[in-house]
Design a protein around this motif. Structure first.
Motif, PDB file in Angstrom:
ATOM      1  N   GLU A   8       0.962  -1.088  -0.121  1.00 10.49           N
ATOM      2  CA  GLU A   8      -0.126  -0.118  -0.021  1.00 10.49           C
ATOM      3  C   GLU A   8       0.893   1.327   0.006  1.00 10.49           C
ATOM      4  O   GLU A   8       0.884   1.948  -0.886  1.00 10.49           O
ATOM      5  CB  GLU A   8      -0.935  -0.036   1.225  1.00 10.49           C
ATOM      6  N   ARG A  33       0.184  -8.724  -8.889  1.00 11.38           N
ATOM      7  CA  ARG A  33      -0.482  -7.914  -8.003  1.00 11.38           C
ATOM      8  C   ARG A  33      -0.409  -6.340  -7.939  1.00 11.38           C
ATOM      9  O   ARG A  33      -1.021  -5.582  -7.949  1.00 11.38           O
ATOM     10  CB  ARG A  33       0.037  -8.489  -6.379  1.00 11.38           C
ATOM     11  N   ARG A  36      -2.295  -4.805 -10.930  1.00  5.19           N
ATOM     12  CA  ARG A  36      -3.584  -4.876 -10.652  1.00  5.19           C
ATOM     13  C   ARG A  36      -3.904  -3.487  -9.747  1.00  5.19           C
ATOM     14  O   ARG A  36      -4.777  -2.557  -9.935  1.00  5.19           O
ATOM     15  CB  ARG A  36      -3.983  -5.941  -9.767  1.00  5.19           C
ATOM     16  N   GLU A  37      -3.046  -3.375  -8.732  1.00  2.96           N
ATOM     17  CA  GLU A  37      -3.051  -2.409  -7.816  1.00  2.96           C
ATOM     18  C   GLU A  37      -3.043  -0.721  -8.719  1.00  2.96           C
ATOM     19  O   GLU A  37      -3.614   0.003  -8.267  1.00  2.96           O
ATOM     20  CB  GLU A  37      -2.240  -2.274  -6.629  1.00  2.96           C
ATOM     21  N   VAL A  39      -3.629  -0.293 -11.629  1.00  4.30           N
ATOM     22  CA  VAL A  39      -4.977  -0.170 -12.533  1.00  4.30           C
ATOM     23  C   VAL A  39      -5.870   0.440 -11.674  1.00  4.30           C
ATOM     24  O   VAL A  39      -6.536   1.630 -11.910  1.00  4.30           O
ATOM     25  CB  VAL A  39      -5.242  -1.228 -13.224  1.00  4.30           C
ATOM     26  N   GLN A  40      -6.146  -0.369 -10.450  1.00  6.54           N
ATOM     27  CA  GLN A  40      -7.166   0.242  -9.394  1.00  6.54           C
ATOM     28  C   GLN A  40      -6.993   1.678  -9.038  1.00  6.54           C
ATOM     29  O   GLN A  40      -7.924   2.417  -8.786  1.00  6.54           O
ATOM     30  CB  GLN A  40      -7.090  -0.545  -8.399  1.00  6.54           C
ATOM     31  N   ARG A  41      -5.672   2.106  -8.833  1.00  8.09           N
ATOM     32  CA  ARG A  41      -5.285   3.536  -8.459  1.00  8.09           C
ATOM     33  C   ARG A  41      -5.274   4.392  -9.779  1.00  8.09           C
ATOM     34  O   ARG A  41      -4.889   5.693  -9.596  1.00  8.09           O
ATOM     35  CB  ARG A  41      -4.135   3.376  -7.821  1.00  8.09           C
ATOM     36  N   LYS A  42      -5.699   4.043 -11.128  1.00  8.23           N
ATOM     37  CA  LYS A  42      -5.715   4.772 -12.067  1.00  8.23           C
ATOM     38  C   LYS A  42      -4.524   5.518 -12.275  1.00  8.23           C
ATOM     39  O   LYS A  42      -4.369   6.970 -12.503  1.00  8.23           O
ATOM     40  CB  LYS A  42      -6.633   5.924 -11.937  1.00  8.23           C
ATOM     41  N   GLN A  44      -2.247   4.278 -14.586  1.00  9.11           N
ATOM     42  CA  GLN A  44      -1.574   3.655 -15.718  1.00  9.11           C
ATOM     43  C   GLN A  44      -0.733   4.877 -16.528  1.00  9.11           C
ATOM     44  O   GLN A  44       0.458   4.245 -17.138  1.00  9.11           O
ATOM     45  CB  GLN A  44      -2.616   3.098 -16.696  1.00  9.11           C
TER      46      GLN A  44
END
Lengths: 336, 336
Positions: A8, A33, A36-37, A39-42, A44
């Motif tokens: 985190e 992992r 994915r994290e 992408v979740q946090r935008k 990219q």
């Protein structure tokens, strides 16, 4: 993968640093992992790249096993990125002993450095910063090690804090020259000969009063000093919290003073300084506290970039040579 | 005559202690001045007696000169009152080095004690007290000195704080047994053999979290620890003061929380514990901070009386003998 809240804090800190333009960030850890994290946090679009490493060193891991499987462990992969020139510096909040050992092994020491040292930045009541080293890389130091620490710490302070002639002191138990233990009394004449702004013995309280910028000591004492400070800050915070929540009146008082107290907290907060550099290795390595928050990680990335851009290591090698410290053994024998 | 505000703090503290019935007080210093001051303070009826001594040791005084003229110096007169049995204990806020040197010279060491040590009490966030020793009487200690410190500190804690089995720890840089420096690694097996509640290595942060009651370390490290704590408390206080006075809102907030914050201050205030005993001398000697206020002096008198009434020294001699420490040299050779 090293913080207590990994990944985190690392992810958030990396994103903040990338957004602030401090650096391009290579995140080392489990590819799936981390992707994915991100992408979740935008995140990219940001200059963040993932380098795969399947494992993180845990307390139970044996050094020999980690070294045998070094391609799998994030700390070894990170250090080798620096060694191979694919990264300008590295940051880790993992177990300090492991970070130190594998980084020293992977990168090696700078010319003229016998003992790399960890330098911790402390905030002072004057609003300035003081650097204490060594805070744990070397116990049972010899006098010439303290000389190395003085040169490395001074160079680091000069570059990172932009102070031309930082004051350098030797941590002891009184300002008078005869006060101290065997180590400090032997180191003192060596330190006096250096082309530095050396101000002599300083005391524990000088860590916080802004009287000195760079303080050298044995790594055992430095580590005790660091942990006492952390413990006392924790105790004071917990007692303050109790005081403020003890009565209705004190609760209202806290609400009114909250903004000012946040300023206070920011001033005693280590995380503003990022982590502690491991000075003396061939590369940039910033060691963060296991409890680091995203701000600490972000600032550590900033410090790593400044360390690299400021060519701290080149300057350390030059300054050690200028202090005729090419051969530490020579120093020691001439000092006795 | 030792505090920064001498003899103000001494007089006020002595009067408060006499009023509280802690002890009969002998005040050592210039007869005329002290009599006048006592009259001004309307303290004639109290059990306070003045013992004349014309001089106080100053920073510039040489030890040899003080020893030659010892009948004139308040610290020597005070120590000899204890030595001759005319006083049950002594308190001084003078220069620590001088107090220690002349007291050790005048009183001598207890049976089985090689190195008397200064024990400082720290408040913890749990509301308990922790004792750290040595905080400056001995630099460059040997392992068997730490063993003496452990026994003396444990006995002191047991009697003064009324805790039956205080936990004893060795100050180091990690809880694991292999962590530490040469001194701690050699002291560890010796400490383990003692009939004490020895809990192993403790870290700097454990000074303040209530995990341990008695912490032993070399006097150099203990002194650095003490002064770092003092420096950090000062820095935090000054930053808090700044925060509270920075805005109108924070000023009002402070007013409302003031009472609770005074409780906080009292909990981190060393003066509540009186001074630091010099453990291991034949007699009771409490060393106070130069900046001591009357409360600190009053409490030091209370602690001296408890120390004497509790027969701490007899118990230390018995406990050292029970730990088969009659001959420290024997310990050292068996430990290597």
């Amino acid at each position: 993968m090293g913080t207590d809240s990994a990944p985190e804090a690392e992810l958030e800190g990396a994103i903040q640093a990338a957004r602030a333009g401090y650096a391009e960030v290579l995140l080392v850890g489990p590819q799936d992992r981390l992707s994915r994290e991100l992408v979740q946090r935008k995140a990219q679009g940001l200059p963040i790249e993932i380098i795969h490493a399947s494992k993180a060193v845990s307390m139970g891991d044996k050094a020999t096993k980690v070294l045998r499987q070094r391609r799998d462990y994030s700390i070894c992969v990170t250090a080798s990125l620096v060694h191979e020139g694919k990264a300008d510096g590295m940051i880790s909040a993992g177990n300090t002993g492991a970070v130190m050992a594998f980084t020293k092994h992977e990168l090696g020491a700078l010319e003229g450095v016998d003992r790399p040292a960890i330098a911790q930045v402390f905030p002072t009541s004057k609003g300035t910063a003081a650097v204490l080293l060594d805070v744990g890389a070397n116990v049972d130091c010899k006098p010439h090690h303290l000389v190395e620490f003085a040169v490395m710490g001074e160079t680091y302070y000069r570059v990172i804090f932009g102070v031309e002639r930082p004051r350098v002191g030797l941590l002891s138990i009184g300002q008078e020259e005869h006060k101290g233990n065997e180590l400090t009394r032997e180191a003192l004449p060596l330190l006096k000969q250096l082309p530095l702004n050396y101000i002599g013995n300083v005391e524990g309280r000088d860590l916080y009063n802004g009287r000195v910028e760079v303080i050298v000591c044995d790594g055992f004492i430095g580590n005790v000093a660091l942990k006492i400070s952390e413990g006392l800050i924790e105790a004071v915070s917990s007692l303050l919290r109790e005081a403020f929540t003890s009565t209705l009146s004190s609760k209202v008082g806290y609400m009114l003073a909250r903004k000012a107290l946040q300023g206070f907290k920011k001033r005693v907060d280590y995380s503003e300084y990022g982590g502690a550099p491991l000075l003396g290795v061939k590369g940039v390595c910033i060691i963060c506290h296991g409890g680091s928050n995203p701000t600490a990680i972000k600032n550590a990335i900033r410090v790593a970039a400044e360390f690299s851009d400021g060519k701290v290591n080149e300057k350390i090698e030059r300054d050690l040579a200028a202090a005729s410290l090419g051969n530490p053994k020579g120093i020691e024998s001439s000092g006795h």
